[in-house]
Design a protein around this motif. Structure first.
Motif, PDB file in Angstrom:
ATOM      1  N   THR A  90       0.967  -1.426  -0.051  1.00  0.00           N
ATOM      2  CA  THR A  90      -0.158   0.063  -0.016  1.00  0.00           C
ATOM      3  C   THR A  90       0.960   1.351   0.095  1.00  0.00           C
ATOM      4  N   GLY A  91       2.229   1.177  -0.136  1.00  0.00           N
ATOM      5  CA  GLY A  91       2.991   2.303  -0.030  1.00  0.00           C
ATOM      6  C   GLY A  91       3.767   2.733   0.909  1.00  0.00           C
ATOM      7  N   PHE A  92       3.806   1.671   2.033  1.00  0.00           N
ATOM      8  CA  PHE A  92       4.516   2.261   3.355  1.00  0.00           C
ATOM      9  C   PHE A  92       5.993   1.552   3.222  1.00  0.00           C
ATOM     10  N   SER A  93       6.908   2.403   3.582  1.00  0.00           N
ATOM     11  CA  SER A  93       8.254   1.885   3.778  1.00  0.00           C
ATOM     12  C   SER A  93       8.803   2.128   4.958  1.00  0.00           C
ATOM     13  N   PHE A  94       9.530   1.037   5.559  1.00  0.00           N
ATOM     14  CA  PHE A  94       9.963   1.293   6.883  1.00  0.00           C
ATOM     15  C   PHE A  94      11.310   2.156   7.149  1.00  0.00           C
ATOM     16  N   ARG A  95      11.390   2.754   8.064  1.00  0.00           N
ATOM     17  CA  ARG A  95      12.638   3.710   8.405  1.00  0.00           C
ATOM     18  C   ARG A  95      13.650   2.537   8.983  1.00  0.00           C
ATOM     19  N   TYR A  96      13.049   1.597   9.590  1.00  0.00           N
ATOM     20  CA  TYR A  96      14.024   0.686  10.366  1.00  0.00           C
ATOM     21  C   TYR A  96      13.801  -0.894   9.901  1.00  0.00           C
ATOM     22  N   PRO A  97      13.990  -1.241   8.756  1.00  0.00           N
ATOM     23  CA  PRO A  97      13.711  -2.530   8.502  1.00  0.00           C
ATOM     24  C   PRO A  97      14.549  -3.635   9.166  1.00  0.00           C
ATOM     25  N   HIS A  98      15.678  -3.185   9.478  1.00  0.00           N
ATOM     26  CA  HIS A  98      16.476  -4.025  10.144  1.00  0.00           C
ATOM     27  C   HIS A  98      16.774  -4.000  11.463  1.00  0.00           C
ATOM     28  N   ILE A  99      17.261  -5.036  12.083  1.00  0.00           N
ATOM     29  CA  ILE A  99      17.197  -5.109  13.580  1.00  0.00           C
ATOM     30  C   ILE A  99      18.535  -4.335  14.222  1.00  0.00           C
ATOM     31  N   ARG A 100      19.882  -4.194  13.560  1.00  0.00           N
ATOM     32  CA  ARG A 100      20.832  -3.725  13.998  1.00  0.00           C
ATOM     33  C   ARG A 100      20.527  -2.196  14.048  1.00  0.00           C
ATOM     34  N   PRO A 101      20.434  -1.736  13.027  1.00  0.00           N
ATOM     35  CA  PRO A 101      20.283  -0.116  13.084  1.00  0.00           C
ATOM     36  C   PRO A 101      19.226   0.114  13.922  1.00  0.00           C
ATOM     37  N   ALA A 102      17.938  -0.366  14.108  1.00  0.00           N
ATOM     38  CA  ALA A 102      16.828  -0.250  15.028  1.00  0.00           C
ATOM     39  C   ALA A 102      17.443  -0.300  16.554  1.00  0.00           C
ATOM     40  N   LEU A 103      18.043  -1.089  16.785  1.00  0.00           N
ATOM     41  CA  LEU A 103      18.750  -1.235  18.273  1.00  0.00           C
ATOM     42  C   LEU A 103      19.666  -0.389  18.432  1.00  0.00           C
ATOM     43  N   ALA A 104      20.433   0.036  17.432  1.00  0.00           N
ATOM     44  CA  ALA A 104      21.630   0.896  17.654  1.00  0.00           C
ATOM     45  C   ALA A 104      20.974   2.554  17.847  1.00  0.00           C
ATOM     46  N   ASP A 105      19.783   2.785  17.211  1.00  0.00           N
ATOM     47  CA  ASP A 105      19.194   3.969  17.537  1.00  0.00           C
ATOM     48  C   ASP A 105      18.494   4.056  18.579  1.00  0.00           C
ATOM     49  N   LEU A 106      17.934   2.726  19.191  1.00  0.00           N
ATOM     50  CA  LEU A 106      17.261   2.821  20.563  1.00  0.00           C
ATOM     51  C   LEU A 106      18.268   2.793  21.715  1.00  0.00           C
ATOM     52  N   LEU A 107      19.436   2.323  21.619  1.00  0.00           N
ATOM     53  CA  LEU A 107      20.190   2.174  22.500  1.00  0.00           C
ATOM     54  C   LEU A 107      21.194   3.106  22.233  1.00  0.00           C
ATOM     55  N   GLY A 108      21.265   4.168  21.451  1.00  0.00           N
ATOM     56  CA  GLY A 108      22.013   5.414  21.458  1.00  0.00           C
ATOM     57  C   GLY A 108      23.387   5.214  20.711  1.00  0.00           C
ATOM     58  N   GLU A 109      23.549   4.087  19.876  1.00  0.00           N
ATOM     59  CA  GLU A 109      24.673   4.005  19.276  1.00  0.00           C
ATOM     60  C   GLU A 109      24.177   4.230  17.512  1.00  0.00           C
ATOM     61  N   GLU A 110      23.991   5.430  17.051  1.00  0.00           N
ATOM     62  CA  GLU A 110      23.483   5.684  15.755  1.00  0.00           C
ATOM     63  C   GLU A 110      24.784   5.274  14.963  1.00  0.00           C
ATOM     64  N   ASP A 111      24.158   4.901  13.932  1.00  0.00           N
ATOM     65  CA  ASP A 111      25.303   4.579  12.604  1.00  0.00           C
ATOM     66  C   ASP A 111      26.147   3.310  13.028  1.00  0.00           C
ATOM     67  N   ALA A 112      25.765   2.438  14.059  1.00  0.00           N
ATOM     68  CA  ALA A 112      26.672   1.605  14.265  1.00  0.00           C
ATOM     69  C   ALA A 112      27.238   0.501  13.153  1.00  0.00           C
ATOM     70  N   VAL A 113      25.928   0.185  12.477  1.00  0.00           N
ATOM     71  CA  VAL A 113      25.990  -0.852  11.629  1.00  0.00           C
ATOM     72  C   VAL A 113      25.267  -0.132  10.065  1.00  0.00           C
ATOM     73  N   PRO A 114      25.739   0.946   9.468  1.00  0.00           N
ATOM     74  CA  PRO A 114      24.813   1.642   8.648  1.00  0.00           C
ATOM     75  C   PRO A 114      24.658   0.791   7.396  1.00  0.00           C
ATOM     76  N   GLU A 115      25.628  -0.059   7.121  1.00  0.00           N
ATOM     77  CA  GLU A 115      25.454  -0.988   5.558  1.00  0.00           C
ATOM     78  C   GLU A 115      24.196  -1.825   5.848  1.00  0.00           C
ATOM     79  N   GLU A 116      23.659  -2.044   7.175  1.00  0.00           N
ATOM     80  CA  GLU A 116      22.507  -3.128   7.262  1.00  0.00           C
ATOM     81  C   GLU A 116      21.433  -2.552   6.495  1.00  0.00           C
ATOM     82  N   ARG A 117      21.133  -1.380   6.560  1.00  0.00           N
ATOM     83  CA  ARG A 117      19.964  -0.748   5.813  1.00  0.00           C
ATOM     84  C   ARG A 117      19.982  -1.190   4.296  1.00  0.00           C
ATOM     85  N   ASP A 118      21.173  -1.676   3.793  1.00  0.00           N
ATOM     86  CA  ASP A 118      21.088  -2.064   2.266  1.00  0.00           C
ATOM     87  C   ASP A 118      20.787  -3.396   1.906  1.00  0.00           C
ATOM     88  N   ARG A 119      20.813  -4.382   3.021  1.00  0.00           N
ATOM     89  CA  ARG A 119      20.825  -5.775   2.710  1.00  0.00           C
ATOM     90  C   ARG A 119      19.357  -6.126   2.673  1.00  0.00           C
TER      91      ARG A 119
END
Ligand SMILES: NC(=O)c1ccc[n+]([C@@H]2O[C@H](COP(=O)([O-])OP(=O)(O)OC[C@H]3O[C@@H](n4cnc5c(N)ncnc54)[C@H](OP(=O)(O)O)[C@@H]3O)[C@@H](O)[C@H]2O)c1
Length: 319
Positions: free
Chosen positions: A283-312
């Motif tokens: 229906t056109g929705f795209s996730f900002r946090y599709p993968h677990i490592r960037p999501a946890l890095a965001d929530l636990l305060g370590e932004e950009d810990a594994v940025p390449e994860e977004r592309d997998r």
């Protein structure tokens, strides 16, 4: 848009209310214990106790007694079930009485599917059989009383939400700090649950709120799985959590020990739910946090810990 939010004081609801206000929507929060202002009261056990303001355009129904955090004795199970069934009955009555509501988004959970091993679960999958599967079926059935209603023209959306990951409350703080001051993951003593092979359907709270707004704004109806595309096995989630904290996770918690610690609610923690959110994405929705490592890095305060994860690719994120 004027949106009424039951459970607007809770984890998902408070994030949703903030987001609605930030874009200048009018919001009324429904609470059992209203504090005045733009909050109104209700008693889910009391028919007629919910009266929607005349100007209401949409209702998002998120109220319900907490699922985890307490042992499931018979009273607790009764509260989990009746708060959802009766709460939804109050919402349906209020929508019928109002007569001109445009959208209803009614809470539900991936618990609908029960424990399903390796089976991919889209919205067509059959429901499960355990306690939460039974609760979610009757919960959704109450909301569905609005479908094809002869007097009101609103088909509800039912949002089957995965475990919502947020910093301040919900599953993540429960895992990180399960018994008061005891912090096994921070101490390098955390580990997978059971054999760790169970699929864990999760969603970052920001995507949960963005998805609810998407469903509202697009006027969508029917069931939607609200889970990140990068569903992971419990052992992968555990590994990612350890990495986000910079700690090892060497100590698995066997299923029998988990049952001894938390009782029957262990079935929620060890259920395997390989849930897919393709319908939402179509229906056109795209996730900002599709993968677990960037999501946890965001929530636990370590932004950009594994940025390449977004592309997998989804599900391959931790392979
Ligand atoms: N968080 C998750 O991981 C998750 C996952 C899947 C599904 N869900 C579902 O999504 C909905 C919202 O989740 P949430 O995490 O935001 O919940 P939450 O933080 O526990 O808040 C839910 C709200 O429900 C109200 N409530 C609590 N006990 C109640 C009862 N016995 N009767 C009626 N209302 C009661 C409370 O509002 P007042 O005290 O102001 O009345 C509370 O703020 C729930 O139905 C939940 O089952 C959540």
């Amino acid at each position: 848009m004027h949106v009424v939010v039951t459970g607007g004081t809770g984890l998902i609801g408070s994030h949703l209310v903030d987001r609605l206000r930030a874009r200048d929507d009018e919001v009324t929060v429904v609470s059992r214990d209203p504090t005045g202002g733009d909050q109104i009261g209700w008693d889910p056990d009391d028919p007629g106790s919910l009266v929607l303001p005349d100007t209401t355009d949409a209702v998002v129904h998120l109220a319900g007694a907490p699922i985890v955090g307490e042992r499931w004795d018979e009273n607790r199970k009764q509260a989990i079930r009746s708060s959802r069934v009766q709460g939804t009955q109050r919402v349906v009555e209020a929508v019928e009485a109002h007569g001109d509501i445009q959208h209803v988004v009614s809470g539900s959970a991936v618990g609908y599917y029960g424990d399903r091993g390796e089976e991919p679960l889209d919205e067509h999958a059959e429901p499960g059989e355990d306690f939460m599967a039974q609760v979610t079926q009757v919960w959704e059935a109450e909301a569905r009383r609005l479908e094809g209603h002869e007097a009101v023209d609103v088909d509800p959306a039912r949002i089957r939400t995965g475990t919502v990951l947020a910093e301040e409350s919900g599953a993540l703080p429960e895992m990180l700090n399960p018994f008061g001051f005891v912090k096994p993951f921070h101490w390098g003593m955390g580990g997978r649950l059971g054999d760790g092979q169970q699929w864990f359907a999760w969603i970052h709270v920001e995507d949960e709120v963005r998805a609810i707004l998407h469903v509202l704004d697009e006027g969508l109806s029917g069931p939607f799985n609200l889970v990140a595309p990068g569903v992971v096995r419990n052992e992968q989630f555990t590994e990612a959590l350890g990495e986000a904290l910079g700690r090892p996770t060497p100590f698995p918690v066997p299923e029998f020990a988990l049952r001894l610690m938390v009782g029957e609610v262990a079935e929620v923690l060890t259920a395997s739910q390989r849930v897919r959110s393709d319908r939402l994405q179509e229906t056109g929705f795209s996730f900002r946090y599709p993968h677990i490592r960037p999501a946890l890095a965001d929530l636990l305060g370590e932004e950009d810990a594994v940025p390449e994860e977004r592309d997998r690719e989804p599900e391959a994120a931790l392979a």
